[in-house]
Scaffold this motif. Structure first.
Motif, PDB file in Angstrom:
ATOM      1  N   THR A  37       0.349  -1.127   0.205  1.00 25.25           N
ATOM      2  CA  THR A  37       0.064   0.060  -0.044  1.00 25.25           C
ATOM      3  C   THR A  37       0.758   1.135  -0.213  1.00 25.25           C
ATOM      4  N   MET A  38       2.200   1.215   1.189  1.00 23.69           N
ATOM      5  CA  MET A  38       2.644   2.453   1.143  1.00 23.69           C
ATOM      6  C   MET A  38       3.555   2.466  -0.338  1.00 23.69           C
ATOM      7  N   LYS A  39       4.026   1.141  -1.058  1.00 27.17           N
ATOM      8  CA  LYS A  39       4.815   1.576  -2.454  1.00 27.17           C
ATOM      9  C   LYS A  39       3.823   2.320  -3.245  1.00 27.17           C
ATOM     10  N   ARG A  40       2.323   1.697  -3.493  1.00 30.01           N
ATOM     11  CA  ARG A  40       1.922   2.560  -4.146  1.00 30.01           C
ATOM     12  C   ARG A  40       0.859   3.705  -4.191  1.00 30.01           C
ATOM     13  N   MET A  41       1.776   4.207  -3.129  1.00 29.36           N
ATOM     14  CA  MET A  41       1.146   5.851  -3.015  1.00 29.36           C
ATOM     15  C   MET A  41       2.139   5.740  -3.785  1.00 29.36           C
ATOM     16  N   LEU A  42       3.477   5.860  -2.668  1.00 22.96           N
ATOM     17  CA  LEU A  42       4.692   6.478  -2.985  1.00 22.96           C
ATOM     18  C   LEU A  42       5.067   6.748  -4.442  1.00 22.96           C
ATOM     19  N   ASP A  43       4.719   5.496  -5.311  1.00 22.17           N
ATOM     20  CA  ASP A  43       4.865   5.728  -6.207  1.00 22.17           C
ATOM     21  C   ASP A  43       4.430   6.524  -7.838  1.00 22.17           C
ATOM     22  N   CYS A  44       2.911   6.666  -6.608  1.00 20.51           N
ATOM     23  CA  CYS A  44       2.009   7.705  -7.358  1.00 20.51           C
ATOM     24  C   CYS A  44       2.393   9.208  -7.428  1.00 20.51           C
ATOM     25  N   SER A  45       2.962   9.653  -6.300  1.00 15.82           N
ATOM     26  CA  SER A  45       2.970  10.790  -6.028  1.00 15.82           C
ATOM     27  C   SER A  45       4.371  11.422  -6.128  1.00 15.82           C
ATOM     28  N   GLU A  66      -2.677  22.921  -3.647  1.00 14.13           N
ATOM     29  CA  GLU A  66      -4.379  23.053  -3.270  1.00 14.13           C
ATOM     30  C   GLU A  66      -5.458  22.456  -4.268  1.00 14.13           C
ATOM     31  N   ASP A  67      -5.150  22.080  -5.325  1.00 16.27           N
ATOM     32  CA  ASP A  67      -5.747  21.838  -6.465  1.00 16.27           C
ATOM     33  C   ASP A  67      -6.331  19.871  -6.461  1.00 16.27           C
ATOM     34  N   ILE A  68      -7.752  20.124  -6.459  1.00 12.57           N
ATOM     35  CA  ILE A  68      -8.520  19.176  -6.457  1.00 12.57           C
ATOM     36  C   ILE A  68      -8.193  17.798  -7.040  1.00 12.57           C
ATOM     37  N   LYS A  69      -7.672  18.759  -8.587  1.00  7.68           N
ATOM     38  CA  LYS A  69      -7.335  18.276  -9.831  1.00  7.68           C
ATOM     39  C   LYS A  69      -5.758  16.969  -9.391  1.00  7.68           C
ATOM     40  N   TYR A  70      -5.592  18.222  -8.619  1.00  8.55           N
ATOM     41  CA  TYR A  70      -4.081  16.772  -8.684  1.00  8.55           C
ATOM     42  C   TYR A  70      -4.141  15.747  -7.753  1.00  8.55           C
ATOM     43  N   ALA A  71      -4.734  15.911  -6.372  1.00  4.81           N
ATOM     44  CA  ALA A  71      -5.423  14.474  -5.375  1.00  4.81           C
ATOM     45  C   ALA A  71      -5.703  13.705  -6.022  1.00  4.81           C
ATOM     46  N   GLU A  72      -7.112  14.572  -7.850  1.00  6.87           N
ATOM     47  CA  GLU A  72      -7.831  13.602  -7.682  1.00  6.87           C
ATOM     48  C   GLU A  72      -6.778  12.101  -8.749  1.00  6.87           C
ATOM     49  N   LYS A  73      -5.987  13.340  -9.262  1.00 10.45           N
ATOM     50  CA  LYS A  73      -5.334  11.917 -10.793  1.00 10.45           C
ATOM     51  C   LYS A  73      -4.765  11.190  -9.373  1.00 10.45           C
ATOM     52  N   ILE A  74      -3.482  11.772  -7.668  1.00  9.15           N
ATOM     53  CA  ILE A  74      -3.297  10.472  -7.595  1.00  9.15           C
ATOM     54  C   ILE A  74      -4.146   9.931  -7.035  1.00  9.15           C
ATOM     55  N   ARG A  75      -5.453   9.283  -7.220  1.00  9.21           N
ATOM     56  CA  ARG A  75      -6.089   8.888  -5.830  1.00  9.21           C
ATOM     57  C   ARG A  75      -6.449   7.710  -7.725  1.00  9.21           C
ATOM     58  N   ASN A  76      -6.786   8.938  -8.399  1.00 11.19           N
ATOM     59  CA  ASN A  76      -7.307   7.633  -9.504  1.00 11.19           C
ATOM     60  C   ASN A  76      -6.086   6.529  -9.812  1.00 11.19           C
ATOM     61  N   ASP A  77      -4.974   6.569 -10.491  1.00 13.22           N
ATOM     62  CA  ASP A  77      -4.171   6.559 -10.014  1.00 13.22           C
ATOM     63  C   ASP A  77      -3.563   5.060  -9.331  1.00 13.22           C
ATOM     64  N   LEU A  79      -6.212   3.718  -6.899  1.00 14.64           N
ATOM     65  CA  LEU A  79      -7.053   3.110  -7.809  1.00 14.64           C
ATOM     66  C   LEU A  79      -6.841   1.707  -8.722  1.00 14.64           C
ATOM     67  N   ALA A  80      -6.591   2.412  -9.736  1.00 13.13           N
ATOM     68  CA  ALA A  80      -6.179   1.342 -10.849  1.00 13.13           C
ATOM     69  C   ALA A  80      -5.381   0.268 -10.892  1.00 13.13           C
ATOM     70  N   LEU A  81      -4.586   0.145  -9.877  1.00 11.95           N
ATOM     71  CA  LEU A  81      -4.044  -0.647  -9.386  1.00 11.95           C
ATOM     72  C   LEU A  81      -4.561  -1.766  -8.335  1.00 11.95           C
ATOM     73  N   ASN A  82      -6.115  -1.541  -8.038  1.00 12.24           N
ATOM     74  CA  ASN A  82      -6.836  -2.104  -7.513  1.00 12.24           C
ATOM     75  C   ASN A  82      -6.261  -3.573  -7.810  1.00 12.24           C
ATOM     76  N   GLY A  83      -6.674  -4.945  -7.292  1.00 18.25           N
ATOM     77  CA  GLY A  83      -7.233  -6.097  -8.183  1.00 18.25           C
ATOM     78  C   GLY A  83      -5.286  -6.649  -7.841  1.00 18.25           C
ATOM     79  N   GLN A  84      -4.439  -5.981  -8.301  1.00 21.18           N
ATOM     80  CA  GLN A  84      -3.216  -6.417  -8.502  1.00 21.18           C
ATOM     81  C   GLN A  84      -2.459  -7.224  -7.116  1.00 21.18           C
ATOM     82  N   THR A  85      -2.610  -8.381  -7.301  1.00 22.11           N
ATOM     83  CA  THR A  85      -2.095  -9.214  -6.464  1.00 22.11           C
ATOM     84  C   THR A  85      -0.258  -8.640  -5.625  1.00 22.11           C
TER      85      THR A  85
END
Length: 131
Positions: A37-45, A66-77, A79-85
């Motif tokens: 989880t930490m790796k995914r967060m660090l890789d996408c931020s 402070e741009d919400i679109k920046y946060a949304e991009k990180i979140r979406n990137d 979440l796109a990894l969900n299901g990976q093992t």
């Protein structure tokens, strides 16, 4: 903006999806899930964002913007990894996260106040998702 994450553990048995705590498989598997989880967060931020764990399996990412679109991009990137093992012994265990974006508007606060505010957001989101 804050992006708050929680591990969403689920497996399919006989075609039905049921929640299974990774720690029920093994505490070692749970530790690997936390690291992944930490790796995914660090890789996408970015290097200017701050990532930390604040609960059992809850994490937060404080964006440098402070741009919400920046946060949304990180979140979406992420979440796109969900299901990976991730690998554990001879098993491939799927890892999925859920996330909520929020802003906490304060000039300064103690860590305990920040963690309390983050926990409240997670709790509200869990209740909303059950409805």
């Amino acid at each position: 903006a804050f992006i708050i994450w929680d591990i969403n553990e689920a497996k399919k048995y006989s075609g039905k999806q049921i929640n299974v705590e990774i720690n029920e498989i093994s505490y070692k598997a749970g530790d690997i899930a936390l690291s992944e989880t930490m790796k995914r967060m660090l890789d996408c931020s970015s290097n200017n964002d701050v990532v930390f764990r604040f609960g059992h399996d809850e994490f937060a990412l404080i964006t440098c913007s402070e741009d919400i679109k920046y946060a949304e991009k990180i979140r979406n990137d992420i979440l796109a990894l969900n299901g990976q093992t991730f690998d554990f012994e001879d098993k491939k265990i799927p890892l999925s996260l859920y996330a909520v974006i929020t802003k906490i508007n304060v000039e300064s606060m103690k860590y305990s106040e920040l963690f309390g505010a983050l926990e409240q957001v997670i709790d509200r989101e869990k209740i909303r998702m059950k409805k």
